[in-house]
Write an enzyme that holds these catalytic residues in place. Structure first.
Site, PDB file in Angstrom:
ATOM      1  N   ASP A 124       0.848  -1.166   0.003  1.00  0.00           N
ATOM      2  CA  ASP A 124       0.009   0.035   0.017  1.00  0.00           C
ATOM      3  C   ASP A 124       0.940   1.093   0.126  1.00  0.00           C
ATOM      4  O   ASP A 124       0.654   2.242  -0.966  1.00  0.00           O
ATOM      5  CB  ASP A 124      -1.026  -0.011   1.339  1.00  0.00           C
ATOM      6  CG  ASP A 124      -1.642  -1.153   1.517  1.00  0.00           C
ATOM      7  OD1 ASP A 124      -2.739  -1.355   0.515  1.00  0.00           O
ATOM      8  OD2 ASP A 124      -1.479  -2.130   2.171  1.00  0.00           O
ATOM      9  N   GLU A 136       1.358  -6.502  -5.098  1.00  0.00           N
ATOM     10  CA  GLU A 136       1.136  -5.737  -6.223  1.00  0.00           C
ATOM     11  C   GLU A 136       2.083  -5.089  -6.776  1.00  0.00           C
ATOM     12  O   GLU A 136       2.833  -5.252  -7.910  1.00  0.00           O
ATOM     13  CB  GLU A 136      -0.204  -4.822  -5.961  1.00  0.00           C
ATOM     14  CG  GLU A 136      -0.188  -3.740  -7.201  1.00  0.00           C
ATOM     15  CD  GLU A 136      -1.536  -3.033  -6.962  1.00  0.00           C
ATOM     16  OE1 GLU A 136      -2.581  -3.510  -6.456  1.00  0.00           O
ATOM     17  OE2 GLU A 136      -1.483  -1.835  -7.459  1.00  0.00           O
TER      18      GLU A 136
HETATM   19  O1  TRH Z   1       4.148  -6.430   0.718  1.00  0.00           O
HETATM   20  P1  TRH Z   1       3.324  -6.818  -0.029  1.00  0.00           P
HETATM   21  O2  TRH Z   1       2.343  -8.027   0.264  1.00  0.00           O
HETATM   22  O3  TRH Z   1       1.951  -5.430  -0.148  1.00  0.00           O
HETATM   23  C1  TRH Z   1       0.683  -5.359  -0.270  1.00  0.00           C
HETATM   24  C2  TRH Z   1      -0.197  -5.375   0.967  1.00  0.00           C
HETATM   25  O4  TRH Z   1      -0.072  -6.514   1.605  1.00  0.00           O
HETATM   26  C3  TRH Z   1      -1.508  -4.767   0.360  1.00  0.00           C
HETATM   27  O5  TRH Z   1      -2.192  -4.572   1.453  1.00  0.00           O
HETATM   28  C4  TRH Z   1      -1.972  -5.669  -0.480  1.00  0.00           C
HETATM   29  O6  TRH Z   1      -3.238  -5.174  -0.732  1.00  0.00           O
HETATM   30  C5  TRH Z   1      -1.317  -5.602  -1.827  1.00  0.00           C
HETATM   31  O7  TRH Z   1      -0.011  -6.128  -1.408  1.00  0.00           O
HETATM   32  C6  TRH Z   1      -1.637  -6.263  -3.058  1.00  0.00           C
HETATM   33  O8  TRH Z   1       3.515  -6.774  -1.548  1.00  0.00           O
HETATM   34  P2  TRH Z   1       3.957  -5.769  -2.662  1.00  0.00           P
HETATM   35  O9  TRH Z   1       2.737  -5.023  -3.277  1.00  0.00           O
HETATM   36  O10 TRH Z   1       4.883  -6.407  -3.502  1.00  0.00           O
HETATM   37  O11 TRH Z   1       4.923  -4.539  -1.827  1.00  0.00           O
HETATM   38  C7  TRH Z   1       6.194  -4.681  -1.445  1.00  0.00           C
HETATM   39  C8  TRH Z   1       6.893  -3.480  -1.640  1.00  0.00           C
HETATM   40  O12 TRH Z   1       7.902  -3.760  -0.767  1.00  0.00           O
HETATM   41  C9  TRH Z   1       7.139  -3.107  -3.035  1.00  0.00           C
HETATM   42  O13 TRH Z   1       7.132  -1.796  -3.032  1.00  0.00           O
HETATM   43  C10 TRH Z   1       8.660  -3.590  -3.263  1.00  0.00           C
HETATM   44  C11 TRH Z   1       9.115  -3.390  -1.649  1.00  0.00           C
HETATM   45  N1  TRH Z   1      10.406  -4.026  -1.468  1.00  0.00           N
HETATM   46  C12 TRH Z   1      11.575  -3.392  -0.879  1.00  0.00           C
HETATM   47  O14 TRH Z   1      11.534  -2.191  -1.218  1.00  0.00           O
HETATM   48  N2  TRH Z   1      12.683  -4.210  -0.677  1.00  0.00           N
HETATM   49  C13 TRH Z   1      12.630  -5.591  -0.506  1.00  0.00           C
HETATM   50  O15 TRH Z   1      13.631  -6.197  -0.102  1.00  0.00           O
HETATM   51  C14 TRH Z   1      11.509  -6.296  -0.628  1.00  0.00           C
HETATM   52  C15 TRH Z   1      11.473  -7.603  -0.717  1.00  0.00           C
HETATM   53  C16 TRH Z   1      10.404  -5.392  -1.104  1.00  0.00           C
END
Ligand code: TRH
Length: 384
Positions: A19, A277
Site C-alpha cells: 500500500d 502488487e
Molecule cells: O508487501 P506486499 O504484500 O504488499 C501489499 C499489501 O499487503 C497490500 O495490503 C495488498 O493489498 C497489496 O500487497 C496487494 O507486496 P507488494 O505489493 O509487492 O509490496 C512490497 C513492496 O516492498 C514493494 O514496493 C517492493 C518493496 N520491497 C523493497 O523495497 N525491498 C525489498 O527487499 C522487498 C522484498 C520489497
C-alpha cells in the site's frame, strides 16, 4: 512562472509494504517527471522508511526524493486542499479535508486509485464517476491494468533504459551482489529471488530444489517466509553472510533493501518470486518469467485475478509452456487440483527459457502503453 500544481496523495497501510510502496512510487514519479508539488499523507511512515532511503520514521513532516511526506494523523490538521487529490486504494480521505474541498469554488480533481487486476471488468470500470454521496464533489475511479483501456502500470520514464543499461554493466551487477554480501551468479546456476507470503508450498518446493537437476541459489530478503525457513532448516535459518546449503540448493538471506535496489535484484536474478502488487509489477518490468504469490482474499476472490493475469500474460504462447506456468503458479498459491509442487516445478523448469522469451515480449508490449502516473496527470489536467 506559476507555481506547479499541487497534488495530495492519501495512503493507508492495510498490511505489509505494498500500500505504502505503490503510493510512494507514484508520488516520486509525479514529482520527478511531471514537476508537480506532491505531498504524500501516509498513516504508517515506518513501513515506508524500510523501503525508501532518506525517510525518517520519527518525523511528522519531511522532504524525501522530491516529495513532501506527512504523517496522516487524526484529527487532521487544517489544510488547503490541493489541485488534485488521490485516494490510494480507496482508504478514504480525512473528513475535514473533504469538507474543505467542498467549500472551494472549484473542487479538486479527485481520483480513487484502485488495486491492480487483469480481469476484463476493469476496462469497463476504469474512469467511471464515483460521485460523493453527500457533497457536490466529482470523483472517479482509476484502475491500474494491463491494457490501454485501463490506467496502465507504474513505469518511470527511464525504467526500461536503466534496466537495459544495468544488464549490460557487469561491474554494476557485481557491485550489487557485493552490497548484498552474496556471490555473483555462477554461469551454471539458477539465481532465484524469493518474496512471498507465508506459503505452505515453500517447504516442498525447497525439497524439489534440493534434489533437482539445477543448482539453485535462492536469495531471500530478511523477514520473508521466516517461519517456513526456520522449520525447513531446523533452526539454521540463513542470515546475511551465513548461507544455508542442502543438496543442490543454497539459501542466502539478504537485508530488506530500498525499492530501487529491489528493482536491480529483480533485474539480476534469473527467476523472481514476487507477491502482492508492487513487486509483481516490477517483476513484469524485469522481463523474465516470474511467479506470483497473489494476495489471498476472502471467498477465493484472488483465483479469478490470478487466472486473468495468466490468461492475459500468456496470450500467444505455446500451450505447453503456458500450461506449465499456470500449473506451477496455481500450485504455488495452494490450489488443491494441480498435484504436488515438485512435479509442477519440473515442468516449469523445462519451460523456463521459452517463458523468459515470452516475458520479454510481454514486457515490451506493456512498455508502449501509457504509464499510470502520466495517465493520471493527463486526466487531471482537464480540470487543473
Ligand atoms: O508487501 P506486499 O504484500 O504488499 C501489499 C499489501 O499487503 C497490500 O495490503 C495488498 O493489498 C497489496 O500487497 C496487494 O507486496 P507488494 O505489493 O509487492 O509490496 C512490497 C513492496 O516492498 C514493494 O514496493 C517492493 C518493496 N520491497 C523493497 O523495497 N525491498 C525489498 O527487499 C522487498 C522484498 C520489497
Amino acid at each position: 512562472m506559476p507555481p506547479p500544481p499541487r497534488w495530495d496523495i492519501f495512503g493507508k497501510v492495510v498490511d505489509n509494504f505494498g500500500d505504502a510502496g505503490v503510493a510512494w512510487r507514484l508520488a516520486r514519479q509525479l514529482a520527478a517527471e511531471h514537476a508537480l508539488d506532491v505531498t504524500l499523507w501516509q498513516d504508517d511512515i515506518e513501513v515506508l522508511a524500510r523501503i525508501a532511503p532518506g525517510v525518517d520514521a520519527s518525523l511528522d513532516a519531511q522532504q524525501a526524493m522530491g516529495v513532501t511526506l506527512r504523517r496522516w494523523i487524526e484529527p487532521f490538521p487544517a489544510a488547503t486542499p490541493a489541485d488534485v487529490v488521490v485516494d490510494a486504494f480507496g482508504g478514504g480521505l480525512p473528513e475535514a479535508y473533504v469538507e474543505a474541498m467542498a467549500r472551494l469554488p472549484s473542487p479538486p480533481a479527485w481520483f480513487i486509485l484502485e488495486y491492480l487486476s487483469a480481469e476484463p471488468w476493469v476496462e469497463r470500470a476504469h474512469g467511471l464517476a464515483s460521485p460523493h454521496p453527500r457533497l457536490a464533489l466529482p470523483r472517479r475511479f482509476w484502475f491500474p491494468g494491463f491494457s490501454a483501456r485501463t490506467g496502465g502500470l507504474l513505469r518511470e520514464r527511464d525504467l526500461i533504459a536503466s534496466r537495459d543499461a544495468f544488464r549490460r554493466d557487469d561491474a554494476a551487477q557485481r557491485a550489487l551482489w557485493a552490497r548484498l554480501d552474496v556471490p555473483a551468479p555462477a554461469p551454471d546456476e539458477l539465481r532465484v529471488s524469493l518474496f512471498c507470503y507465508p506459503n505452505p508450498a515453500l517447504p516442498p518446493l525447497l525439497d524439489a530444489w534440493t534434489e533437482g537437476d539445477d543448482i539453485v541459489v535462492c536469495v531471500v530478503p530478511e523477514g520473508v517466509a521466516t517461519g517456513a525457513l526456520d522449520a525447513w532448516t531446523a533452526g539454521n535459518v540463513p542470515h546475511p553472510r551465513r548461507p544455508y546449503h542442502r543438496g543442490r540448493l543454497t539459501l542466502h538471506a539478504i537485508p530488506f533493501v530500498a525499492q530501487d535496489t529491489y528493482d536491480r535484484l529483480l533485474w539480476s536474478s534469473s527467476l523472481n518470486f514476487v507477491r502482492g502488487e508492487d513487486s509483481f509489477v516490477r517483476a513484469q518490468w524485469a522481463a523474465r518469467a516470474c511467479v506470483w504469490n497473489i494476495y489471498p482474499q476472502p471467498q477465493g476472490a484472488h483465483w479469478p485475478k490470478l487466472d486473468a493475469y495468466l490468461d492475459r500474460s500468456t496470450a500467444g504462447l505455446d500451450p505447453r509452456p503456458a500450461a506449465a506456468l499456470r500449473r506451477f503458479s496455481r500450485a504455488w498459491n495452494g490450489a488443491p487440483d494441480v498435484g504436488p509442487i515438485g512435479a509442477a516445478w519440473g515442468d516449469f523448469a523445462l519451460a523456463r527459457l521459452v517463458l523468459d522469451r515470452h516475458a520479454e515480449a510481454w514486457a515490451a508490449d506493456l512498455a508502449v502503453l501509457p504509464d499510470l502516473a502520466t495517465g493520471l496527470v493527463n486526466a487531471a489536467s482537464d480540470r487543473v
